[in-house]
Scaffold this motif. Structure first.
Motif, mmCIF file in Angstrom:
data_model
loop_
_atom_site.group_PDB
_atom_site.id
_atom_site.type_symbol
_atom_site.label_atom_id
_atom_site.label_comp_id
_atom_site.label_asym_id
_atom_site.label_seq_id
_atom_site.Cartn_x
_atom_site.Cartn_y
_atom_site.Cartn_z
ATOM 1 N N GLY A 137 0.829 -1.184 0.000
ATOM 2 C CA GLY A 137 0.000 0.000 0.000
ATOM 3 C C GLY A 137 0.872 1.246 0.000
ATOM 4 O O GLY A 137 1.886 1.304 0.694
ATOM 5 N N GLY A 138 0.493 2.253 -0.788
ATOM 6 C CA GLY A 138 1.274 3.473 -0.883
ATOM 7 C C GLY A 138 2.345 3.456 -1.950
ATOM 8 O O GLY A 138 3.087 4.430 -2.091
ATOM 9 N N SER A 139 2.441 2.377 -2.741
ATOM 10 C CA SER A 139 3.435 2.293 -3.805
ATOM 11 C C SER A 139 2.987 3.072 -5.040
ATOM 12 O O SER A 139 1.794 3.194 -5.315
ATOM 13 C CB SER A 139 3.653 0.828 -4.210
ATOM 14 O OG SER A 139 4.112 0.059 -3.130
ATOM 15 N N ALA A 140 3.950 3.569 -5.802
ATOM 16 C CA ALA A 140 3.645 4.235 -7.066
ATOM 17 C C ALA A 140 3.162 3.215 -8.094
ATOM 18 O O ALA A 140 3.694 2.106 -8.184
ATOM 19 C CB ALA A 140 4.879 4.957 -7.595
ATOM 20 N N ILE A 141 2.138 3.588 -8.857
ATOM 21 C CA ILE A 141 1.685 2.767 -9.972
ATOM 22 C C ILE A 141 1.590 3.655 -11.213
ATOM 23 O O ILE A 141 1.357 4.862 -11.119
ATOM 24 C CB ILE A 141 0.336 2.074 -9.679
ATOM 25 C CG1 ILE A 141 -0.751 3.094 -9.339
ATOM 26 C CG2 ILE A 141 0.495 1.059 -8.546
ATOM 27 C CD1 ILE A 141 -2.145 2.460 -9.166
ATOM 28 N N PRO A 210 0.225 -7.909 0.618
ATOM 29 C CA PRO A 210 0.232 -7.843 2.081
ATOM 30 C C PRO A 210 -0.631 -6.690 2.577
ATOM 31 O O PRO A 210 -0.904 -5.725 1.860
ATOM 32 C CB PRO A 210 1.708 -7.612 2.420
ATOM 33 C CG PRO A 210 2.256 -6.907 1.214
ATOM 34 C CD PRO A 210 1.523 -7.494 0.034
ATOM 35 N N GLY A 211 -1.034 -6.767 3.833
ATOM 36 C CA GLY A 211 -1.884 -5.740 4.420
ATOM 37 C C GLY A 211 -1.085 -4.649 5.091
ATOM 38 O O GLY A 211 -1.341 -4.308 6.248
ATOM 39 N N ASP A 212 -0.121 -4.081 4.381
ATOM 40 C CA ASP A 212 0.705 -3.036 4.967
ATOM 41 C C ASP A 212 0.639 -1.772 4.122
ATOM 42 O O ASP A 212 0.103 -1.762 3.019
ATOM 43 C CB ASP A 212 2.161 -3.505 5.135
ATOM 44 C CG ASP A 212 2.833 -3.824 3.801
ATOM 45 O OD1 ASP A 212 2.172 -3.722 2.746
ATOM 46 O OD2 ASP A 212 4.033 -4.177 3.812
ATOM 47 N N VAL A 213 1.176 -0.674 4.666
ATOM 48 C CA VAL A 213 1.306 0.591 3.970
ATOM 49 C C VAL A 213 2.725 1.084 4.187
ATOM 50 O O VAL A 213 3.216 1.099 5.327
ATOM 51 C CB VAL A 213 0.292 1.633 4.491
ATOM 52 C CG1 VAL A 213 0.597 3.016 3.921
ATOM 53 C CG2 VAL A 213 -1.131 1.224 4.149
ATOM 54 N N LEU A 214 3.398 1.475 3.115
ATOM 55 C CA LEU A 214 4.756 1.994 3.239
ATOM 56 C C LEU A 214 4.795 3.164 4.218
ATOM 57 O O LEU A 214 3.969 4.075 4.139
ATOM 58 C CB LEU A 214 5.269 2.448 1.870
ATOM 59 C CG LEU A 214 5.438 1.364 0.802
ATOM 60 C CD1 LEU A 214 5.782 2.006 -0.538
ATOM 61 C CD2 LEU A 214 6.507 0.365 1.213
#
Length: 306
Positions: A137-141, A210-214
């Protein structure tokens, strides 16, 4: 003295007026947010009806230079924000409709327009294709792998099981998305924009979600509804992590290419490319970044209600 926003459409006694310039107008306090609404049921119903009328006018393309509006139950007001130099007929008619309930409308002038936080940027260069991997979560796309492409931010994984999320206007702009390495992430399989601002991306086989955020201190363990005054943080691929406070609920935003209802306003900062990024409070996911002022604050986010 405050600068007048537009030519009065009603007697001065009917105007509850605040003029504010620049980003400071967005960084508002939320006094008594924990105390609950101060309006009576009849007043709230009247304000909600007035807001619904403004929403319909905006969706018909007649909001002019009005930027966003919402019911403030603590102040018992309909808050309407407009740009300067707003003496055009459409804006005056729109504000005149807002002032149909004398003493229950507050007008605020801001110097900067609000806009979506999608970016047009060069595709990531020098990547090595490796196939599906782990998407945080929070990655650039990105919407492509060469030339100028759209850049947004990945939101929450598994809000809908086996999928990920981003802003609706990102899904409106492109249907296939890639990670920063040029690896195909997947395809937009459900979205809404305008009206609301969310997209669901179904990844190609092999991606780990995964259920995470950078940058977050804890993983996301559930999803909830934002509350007025609640502390929030958001993660954008341009701005990184920015934190603030929820300052308004059920906000209608008049973006240049469409009206979006039901957004949440916060005083966290942000920039182009952050669209779709996750907004959270601790381990609870609350929404997806939609847009905001060009200076960075306020930020508007789409609740997780889709």
């Amino acid at each position: 003295m405050p600068r007048k926003v537009l030519r009065p459409l009603l007697p001065a006694a009917a105007l509850a007026f605040t003029a504010a310039l620049g980003p400071a107008a967005a960084a508002v306090a939320v006094p008594g947010a924990e105390d609950g609404p101060r309006c009576g049921a009849a007043e709230l119903a009247r304000l909600d009806g007035l807001k619904s009328d403004l929403d319909a006018r905006a969706e018909a393309g007649t909001a002019g230079r009005a930027q966003y509006w919402y019911v403030d139950p603590q102040a018992c007001r309909l808050s309407v924000t407009v740009l300067p130099d707003n003496g055009d007929g459409r804006t005056e008619d729109f504000v005149g409709a807002a002032l149909a309930a004398p003493g229950l409308t507050q007008l605020t002038e801001v110097a900067e327009p609000v806009g979506r936080r999608i970016a047009l940027a060069p595709a990531a260069a020098g990547h090595t294709l490796r196939g599906p991997g782990t998407l945080h979560g929070g990655s650039a796309i990105y919407s492509g792998t060469s030339g100028l492409v759209y850049r947004c931010t990945n939101g929450f994984n598994n809000y809908r099981p086996g999928t990920t999320t981003t802003a609706g206007h990102c899904g409106h702009a492109a249907k296939t998305w890639y990670d920063a390495g040029g690896n195909r992430l997947g395809t937009v399989t459900d979205w809404r924009y305008p009206g609301a601002d969310w997209s669901v991306i179904t990844p190609v086989s092999g991606w780990s979600l995964p259920g995470d955020v950078l940058g977050a201190a804890a993983p996301i363990t559930g999803f909830g509804k934002a509350a007025l005054g609640e502390p929030v943080c958001g993660r954008g691929s341009t701005s990184g992590t920015s934190c603030g406070q929820v300052t308004a609920l059920n906000v209608t935003v008049n973006y240049p290419d469409g009206v979006v209802r039901g957004l949440v306003r916060s005083n966290q900062s942000g920039g182009e490319g952050d669209s779709g990024g996750p907004v959270y409070d601790g381990g609870t996911g609350l929404g997806l970044i939609s847009g905001g002022a060009s200076s960075g604050s306020p930020t508007f986010f789409q609740p997780l209600n889709f």
